[in-house]
Design a protein around this motif. Structure first.
Motif, short mmCIF file in Angstrom:
data_model
loop_
_atom_site.label_atom_id
_atom_site.label_comp_id
_atom_site.label_asym_id
_atom_site.label_seq_id
_atom_site.Cartn_x
_atom_site.Cartn_y
_atom_site.Cartn_z
N GLY A 49 -1.89 -2.89 6.15
CA GLY A 49 -1.97 -3.28 7.55
C GLY A 49 -1.57 -4.71 7.80
O GLY A 49 -1.58 -5.17 8.95
N ALA A 50 -1.23 -5.44 6.74
CA ALA A 50 -0.79 -6.83 6.88
C ALA A 50 0.68 -6.94 6.49
O ALA A 50 1.24 -6.08 5.82
N ALA A 51 1.30 -8.02 6.95
CA ALA A 51 2.71 -8.28 6.63
C ALA A 51 2.93 -9.78 6.53
O ALA A 51 2.32 -10.56 7.26
N LEU A 52 3.79 -10.17 5.60
CA LEU A 52 4.22 -11.56 5.46
C LEU A 52 5.59 -11.72 6.10
O LEU A 52 6.50 -10.95 5.82
N LEU A 53 5.73 -12.74 6.93
CA LEU A 53 7.00 -12.99 7.61
C LEU A 53 7.01 -14.43 8.10
O LEU A 53 6.05 -14.89 8.70
N ALA A 54 8.10 -15.13 7.85
CA ALA A 54 8.25 -16.50 8.33
C ALA A 54 9.73 -16.86 8.36
O ALA A 54 10.52 -16.31 7.58
N GLU A 55 10.09 -17.76 9.25
CA GLU A 55 11.45 -18.30 9.25
C GLU A 55 11.68 -19.10 7.96
O GLU A 55 10.75 -19.63 7.37
N GLY A 56 12.94 -19.19 7.58
CA GLY A 56 13.30 -20.05 6.46
C GLY A 56 13.20 -19.35 5.12
O GLY A 56 13.28 -18.12 5.03
#
Length: 386
Positions: free
Chosen positions: A172-179
């Motif tokens: 139910g979690a996700a990792l996401l970020a610019e760069g």
């Protein structure tokens, strides 16, 4: 967590069976011909408007055209498995000793199969959806080969999106970020040549032993790891071999393998130059020959702001708990090469905190992520094409 899609229980059962069939019949990088055939057979009922095969090797691309012109959104999955023996009692365990889908690429293909059903049932308003089943991700060669394939130019995307399941991250979690998302990496193979001798008279030969002994700590010192900043560098010795396993022979040849990593592409060139110079100096000091080769070359993977925003919106719409901690990963991913073509981004989808890690012999993709991944991509596609 919200995962509502138009996938029926029948859909999910069929797609799980497809995933399990892929899992039973894994193929390593560059040998994915039967996997590609299974993909084509399973997705034929979704009636793609264009089918490309043999992309960059065994790659497959299925294009779905909408009613009105518009941008092309590419979703990528990987075809290849790993040269690792699976340890599992699951009925769908690998039938091929020494090879297993232990990274979840079978699950990623299943997610794209589910996405194809969704876009056919409720097509977006415009544009094109391109589902790419890419070969040879594990060696870093596949994305570059697809991009170099002239046939791919005819369906080149305006957007590129992907995901990877991530054990250790809660469901139910996700990792996401610019760069930066994944490090650049390269395998460096050093082959030293000398002259064998009787072990009682080593002075009559030319042994690479002392050169190897000096070089291992010297290479490691070039990349000590540490904090994941712009100057991050890591050198890992992965294999060393000296002579033959015999007590009567002083060695006359040796090999040393090392993996070089950097957060970004730029520092990799400097790291490689320094490692090469050390190896050359070690060989020259002891009068050895040296052959150098490069393997498993991965570019850094970085998320474009616009593509990241699309995946962020889709994650929020499907109820995923977004996190940005822990990025970039030290592990490499060749999806980053598509960034040279268009805005691209990859999301990491939680497979569970206690789930076996990627590349572990007891890993298996969680089937429950199929609906979650398809819902995510469906929302992302519609943000761009509706």
């Amino acid at each position: 967590m919200l995962t509502k899609t138009d996938l029926t229980e029948t859909d999910l059962a069929e797609i799980r069976a497809f995933r399990h069939d892929l899992h039973r019949h894994p193929e390593v990088s560059g040998a994915e011909s039967k996997t590609a055939a299974r993909v084509l057979a399973h997705l034929a009922p979704t009636r793609p408007d264009h089918v490309l095969t043999g992309l960059g090797g065994h790659g497959v691309a299925l294009a779905y055209d909408m009613a009105a012109p518009g941008p092309t959104v590419m979703i990528r999955a990987e075809l290849d498995a790993l040269p690792i023996t699976e340890l599992s009692e699951a009925p769908h365990a690998s039938s091929l000793p020494g090879t297993g889908h232990l990274c979840g690429h079978d699950g990623h293909m299943a997610i794209l199969a589910a996405t194809a059903r969704l876009i056919r049932r409720h097509p977006p308003a415009r544009g094109r959806v391109l589902l790419l089943f890419q070969p040879a991700e594990e060696t870093g060669a596949g994305a570059a080969a697809v991009l170099a394939d002239l046939a791919f130019g005819g369906v080149a995307p305006d957007w590129a999106l992907s995901l990877h399941n991530m054990p250790g991250l809660p469901r139910g979690a996700a990792l996401l970020a610019e760069g930066p998302a994944n490090c650049a990496s390269m395998g460096l193979r050093l082959s030293f040549g000398g002259k064998t001798a009787h072990a009682a008279q080593p002075e009559t030969g030319l042994s690479p032993a002392t050169a190897l002994a000096r070089l291992i700590p010297a290479l490691t010192a070039l990349g000590p790891g540490g904090a994941m900043g712009p100057d991050f560098r890591l050198v890992t010795i992965t294999h060393a071999r000296l002579g033959e396993p015999a007590f009567g022979i002083a060695p006359g040849e040796a090999e040393l393998w090392a993996t070089l990593r950097s957060r970004d592409d730029g520092p990799m060139a400097a790291l490689l130059a320094e490692a090469t110079a050390l190896a050359q100096a070690a060989a020259e000091a002891d009068g050895l020959t040296l052959e150098i080769s490069h393997h498993d070359v991965f570019a850094a993977c970085a998320n474009h702001p616009q593509a990241t925003a699309v995946l962020e919106g889709a994650a929020q719409a499907t109820g995923l708990a977004l996190r940005t901690d822990g990025l970039p990963f030290r592990a490499s991913e060749d999806f980053g090469r598509f960034a040279a073509l268009c805005p691209s981004a990859m999301l990491f989808l939680g497979a569970g905190e206690g789930h076996p890690a990627l590349h572990n012999p007891d890993y298996d993709f969680p089937d429950a992520l199929i609906a979650e991944g398809a819902a995510l991509f469906d929302h992302a596609i519609r943000q761009i094409l509706d």
